[in-house]
Design an enzyme around this catalytic site. Structure first.
Site, PDB file in Angstrom:
ATOM      1  N   GLU A   1       0.814  -1.211   0.000  1.00 33.60           N
ATOM      2  CA  GLU A   1       0.000   0.000   0.000  1.00 33.60           C
ATOM      3  C   GLU A   1       0.854   1.270   0.000  1.00 33.60           C
ATOM      4  OE1 GLU A   1      -2.474  -3.172   2.215  1.00 33.60           O
ATOM      5  OE2 GLU A   1      -0.361  -2.622   1.985  1.00 33.60           O
TER       6      GLU A   1
ATOM      7  N   ILE B   1      22.076  -1.481 -19.908  1.00 34.16           N
ATOM      8  CA  ILE B   1      22.342  -2.569 -18.963  1.00 34.16           C
ATOM      9  C   ILE B   1      21.375  -3.732 -19.144  1.00 34.16           C
ATOM     10  CG2 ILE B   1      22.584  -3.117 -16.505  1.00 34.16           C
ATOM     11  CD1 ILE B   1      24.739  -1.281 -17.763  1.00 34.16           C
ATOM     12  N   GLY B   2      20.240  -3.502 -19.793  1.00 33.08           N
ATOM     13  CA  GLY B   2      19.370  -4.646 -20.079  1.00 33.08           C
ATOM     14  C   GLY B   2      17.899  -4.330 -20.170  1.00 33.08           C
TER      15      GLY B   2
ATOM     16  N   ARG C   1      10.529   1.097  -4.250  1.00 34.25           N
ATOM     17  CA  ARG C   1      10.976  -0.101  -4.981  1.00 34.25           C
ATOM     18  C   ARG C   1      10.909  -1.311  -4.053  1.00 34.25           C
ATOM     19  NH1 ARG C   1      12.187  -3.466  -9.062  1.00 34.25           N
ATOM     20  NH2 ARG C   1      14.271  -4.317  -9.096  1.00 34.25           N
TER      21      ARG C   1
ATOM     22  N   TRP D   1      19.928 -12.460  -3.618  1.00 42.16           N
ATOM     23  CA  TRP D   1      18.620 -11.819  -3.710  1.00 42.16           C
ATOM     24  C   TRP D   1      17.474 -12.816  -3.566  1.00 42.16           C
ATOM     25  CZ3 TRP D   1      19.326  -7.657  -8.139  1.00 42.16           C
ATOM     26  CH2 TRP D   1      20.156  -6.645  -7.649  1.00 42.16           C
TER      27      TRP D   1
ATOM     28  N   ASP E   1      24.754 -10.765 -15.016  1.00 42.95           N
ATOM     29  CA  ASP E   1      24.718  -9.714 -13.999  1.00 42.95           C
ATOM     30  C   ASP E   1      25.115 -10.253 -12.632  1.00 42.95           C
ATOM     31  OD1 ASP E   1      23.919  -7.716 -15.696  1.00 42.95           O
ATOM     32  OD2 ASP E   1      21.790  -7.954 -15.295  1.00 42.95           O
TER      33      ASP E   1
ATOM     34  N   GLU F   1      28.164   0.996 -11.506  1.00 45.30           N
ATOM     35  CA  GLU F   1      27.477   2.205 -11.064  1.00 45.30           C
ATOM     36  C   GLU F   1      28.522   3.201 -10.589  1.00 45.30           C
ATOM     37  OE1 GLU F   1      25.879   5.053  -8.303  1.00 45.30           O
ATOM     38  OE2 GLU F   1      27.208   3.418  -7.728  1.00 45.30           O
TER      39      GLU F   1
ATOM     40  N   HIS G   1      18.153   6.011 -11.198  1.00 41.71           N
ATOM     41  CA  HIS G   1      17.201   6.067 -10.096  1.00 41.71           C
ATOM     42  C   HIS G   1      16.567   7.446  -9.964  1.00 41.71           C
ATOM     43  CE1 HIS G   1      20.112   2.837  -9.039  1.00 41.71           C
ATOM     44  NE2 HIS G   1      18.988   2.183  -8.866  1.00 41.71           N
TER      45      HIS G   1
END
Length: 758
Positions: free
Chosen positions: A17, A436-437, A520, A566, A604, A670, A699
């Site tokens: 939310e 980058i993709g 994010r 991740w 990556d 980066e 970003h």
């Protein structure tokens, strides 16, 4: 009696939310009052979820990032934002996200704050900025408002703040000032804050000092003593909180600080508990983080109780129990999941369930295990089910792992030999351009993916929709004049989830979202068993994209270390073993792409650095198996095939030798937020292969100018020979809009063309 408390609760809501409210606010679809109302409603829900706790954290909620919150609370606002005319919340978002030049009447352009990983997690924080002009001033209105709201709801409040020493350690000096020179003025503001909290009737405050689990130099240890000697004068009780690891050489001095309680991560520092008990004075609380706040597996309650009972006998009322760290890093509620395999679901626990486990542990210790007999029995059944399940174990995978040798990780020739062949094959110009993709994930793409999942689109219809998006991406890139193209990844919701969905040994939640940064959110896949690839995962999409152009098309794959870091990872075997299983599955995909004439393949490893242990003395062990896994995944190809890798947010200077050992032909990184500062290492280290330093921050909505890109690349050329430089954005473009992408990439290509003329 055992006291139970929490260190922090997920902010985003069961169904994200907060994410959706933020994005509506940023696009002017809702008012600030509506955003604030969403936040208020969520906070009330969070506190209700924690109503069985003796102490509830308040101040853990954030609109974007708790470190940025702390910067604003301390009045440490970057000068580029402090004098803007809008209200505090909008200024806060400008520091977090940046602000583009809009029009002549509103010329303010704000660079986003630098963002980096929060310790060894997949959460990102906005780096505090310090200079000789830094002047701290208490601005605690937002925290005080949260406390009053919680108190009005009957919550027993324990405010949460980042401690002064960790706050300085997390930040970056903009003019080479010694950050510790700011400690005295900073502690004064903390003292003022504590005085304000006393007025609100606060008894305990949670002061997070997670740098206690790192290898602190003597001056930082001295800073702790100096800061807490002053803060101890406040009548408020201080709970000093560490997490993410062991105290080791910081244990003795931490126990000796003038505090009222100490929390440690007993998941990782279990072996230190008895020494802590012996070292803490009898008037201090010991809080043990006995429920894992970083992973989603059920706690083995029986085993935990067996360990806790003698500790409880020793400490009695001085024993507090909590999760190991903030529950920010796990999803909100397992009860939301309706589609998980029943067996696998029985092995899991999200934030709400972890607090229930905490309550059961306290009840068993306070009232005896007989009071929770049924719950303990159910927990034992779930633990044993996971241990022996055929869903978890695959003999063929284990057999293949046993046969892995060093030869699998070696290229046929060295880089100098390979680059000659690749140069002849691809015939790229100086300063070759690529991305980058990913390209923008439009509403139409998300809707098509959603409809396909619900069965509203057939497989054929979905394929045609995605092919149309790929075709558009290729046309845009050719029109812009990019040199090496990508297919845009419209079929991918997430760079890890997409691959995990096609690998055996993974399972996926519906609502297992966690915050990565700001709005994010990511939904980490769950590795529950042995991993293998049943069939090709990317081949059809990439080969279709290549058929649309004569330019080289990059194959795009997520690397094994990032897949591991991740994901929520099984806890019944070493992480190195799970990573090697992933690398073999990815190796199969890489070789299939090469067989299909895809000769530039990007693997990556965005998360390589975040897997580093917090103590440097333990780094080499991690790097040895992580780099080995990458090499096994990448290095089965011929010399003519060019392997790329990408690392975002990776401050890699201290692991540059390990990165060189990966032996990727091209690495993209980066760098734009740090103004190419990351490249300083190349004054000392002669990196042998090719590099694409990111030239603009994806970003932020800011559009980079041609001149700014040229300037950044000229800085890069001081470190790297131009024949080994690539030009690319910092990261993938999925979160940006097409108008932003077109403008930014147009300028990037123009800058590259200008550089070639020079």
């Amino acid at each position: 009696m055992v006291t139970i408390h929490n260190l922090g609760f997920p902010r985003i809501g069961r169904h994200r939310e907060l994410k959706f409210a933020l994005e509506k606010y940023w696009s002017n679809a809702i008012s600030q009052d509506e955003l604030l109302q969403t936040a208020s409603t969520l906070c009330k829900q969070y506190w209700q979820n924690q109503n069985k706790l003796d102490w509830v954290p308040v101040g853990d909620f954030s609109f974007y990032d708790h470190v940025l919150d702390m910067s604003f609370l301390l009045g440490n606002i970057p000068k580029r934002a402090e004098n803007l005319s809008d209200n505090e919340l909008d200024n806060y978002f400008r520091v977090a996200r940046g602000r583009a030049f809009i029009n002549e009447s509103e010329r303010t352009c704000i660079q986003a704050g630098e963002m980096t990983k929060w310790f060894d997690t997949n959460y990102h924080y906005i780096v505090p900025e310090f200079s000789q002009e830094t002047n701290f001033a208490l601005q605690a209105q937002r925290l005080i408002a949260q406390i009053r709201q919680a108190q009005a709801q009957g919550v027993k409040v324990k405010p949460v703040v980042i401690g002064p020493v960790t706050y300085l350690w997390l930040g970056k000096s903009k003019d080479k000032i010694n950050k510790l020179d700011l400690l005295d003025s900073l502690v004064k503001v903390y003292t003022q804050l504590f005085d304000e909290l006393v007025k609100l009737g606060i008894e305990w405050i949670q002061v997070d000092e997670p740098i206690l689990v790192t290898e602190l130099e003597t001056d930082w240890q001295v800073a702790f003593r100096k800061a807490y000697d002053i803060l101890a004068n406040s009548p408020i009780k201080l709970l000093l909180v560490s997490y993410f690891g062991t105290l080791q050489d910081n244990l003795s001095f931490a126990c000796g600080l003038p505090i009222d309680g100490l929390h440690i991560d007993a998941i990782n520092a279990k072996d230190e508990v008895q020494l802590l008990i012996d070292s803490l004075s009898d008037d201090k609380i010991l809080s043990l983080g006995v429920v894992n706040g970083r992973n989603i597996w059920k706690t083995d309650l029986s085993t935990t109780l067996l360990w806790l009972e003698p500790i409880h006998q020793q400490l009695q009322n001085r024993l507090w129990l909590a999760p190991s760290c903030s529950l920010l890093h796990v999803p909100v509620d397992l009860d939301s999941e309706q589609e998980l395999n029943d067996d696998i679901k029985s092995w899991l626990g999200f934030a709400v369930q972890k607090l229930e486990e905490l309550s059961l542990l306290a009840q068993a210790l306070n009232q005896g295990q007989a009071s929770v007999t049924k719950e303990i029995a159910n927990n034992i059944d779930a633990i044993n089910s996971k241990k022996y399940s055929p869903l978890v174990h695959n003999a063929k995978v284990k057999e293949r792992i046993a046969k892995v040798n060093d030869e699998l990780g070696n290229r046929q020739s060295d880089y100098k030999s390979r680059t000659k062949l690749q140069s002849e094959k691809f015939n790229l110009p100086l300063y070759p351009t690529t991305t980058i993709g990913s390209f923008p994930q439009t509403l139409e793409i998300r809707q098509a993916r959603h409809d396909y999942k619900l069965g509203k689109l057939s497989a054929e219809q979905y394929m045609q929709t995605m092919r149309s998006e790929i075709r558009y991406c290729v046309q845009v890139q050719e029109h812009l004049g990019l040199d090496v193209l990508v297919h845009g990844e419209p079929e991918r919701n997430d760079m890890v989830e997409y691959f995990g969905q096609q690998l055996s040994g993974y399972v996926f939640s519906q609502f297992g979202w966690v915050q990565s940064y700001g709005s994010r959110c990511v939904k980490p896949p769950i590795i529950f068993g042995d991993i293998f690839r049943p069939k090709p995962m990317t081949l059809d999409w990439i080969t279709y994209a290549q058929s649309l152009t004569n330019k080289p098309m990059k194959g795009m794959i997520t690397g094994p270390v990032t897949m591991l870091n991740w994901s929520f990872v099984r806890d019944d075997q070493p992480r190195a073993t799970t990573c090697l299983q992933l690398s073999l599955a990815i190796r199969d995909e890489v070789l299939d792409l090469e067989k299909s004439n895809i000769n530039i393949i990007q693997i990556d490893e965005a998360a390589l650095r975040e897997g580093l242990p917090l103590r440097k003395s333990q780094w080499q062990t991690y790097l040895d198996w992580a780099i080995r896994a990458y090499r096994v995944s990448a290095n089965g190809v011929s010399d003519e095939t060019q392997i790329h890798t990408h690392m975002c947010y990776s401050e890699f200077n201290d692991i540059i030798e390990a990165i060189a050992q990966m032996d990727a032909d091209v690495i993209t990184i980066e760098t734009s937020r740090s103004d190419m500062e990351l490249l300083d290492i190349f004054d000392e280290f002669d990196y042998p292969n090719e590099i694409g330093p990111g030239v603009y921050d994806i970003h932020s909505p800011n559009i980079p100018s041609v001149d700014s890109i040229v300037e950044l690349m000229q800085k890069a050329a001081k470190y790297i020979p131009i024949k080994r430089l690539w030009v690319n954005p910092d990261c993938g473009l999925k979160t940006r809009h097409w108008d932003e992408v077109n403008l930014a990439l147009t300028n990037m290509v123009l800058a590259s063309q200008q550089l070639r003329k020079n």
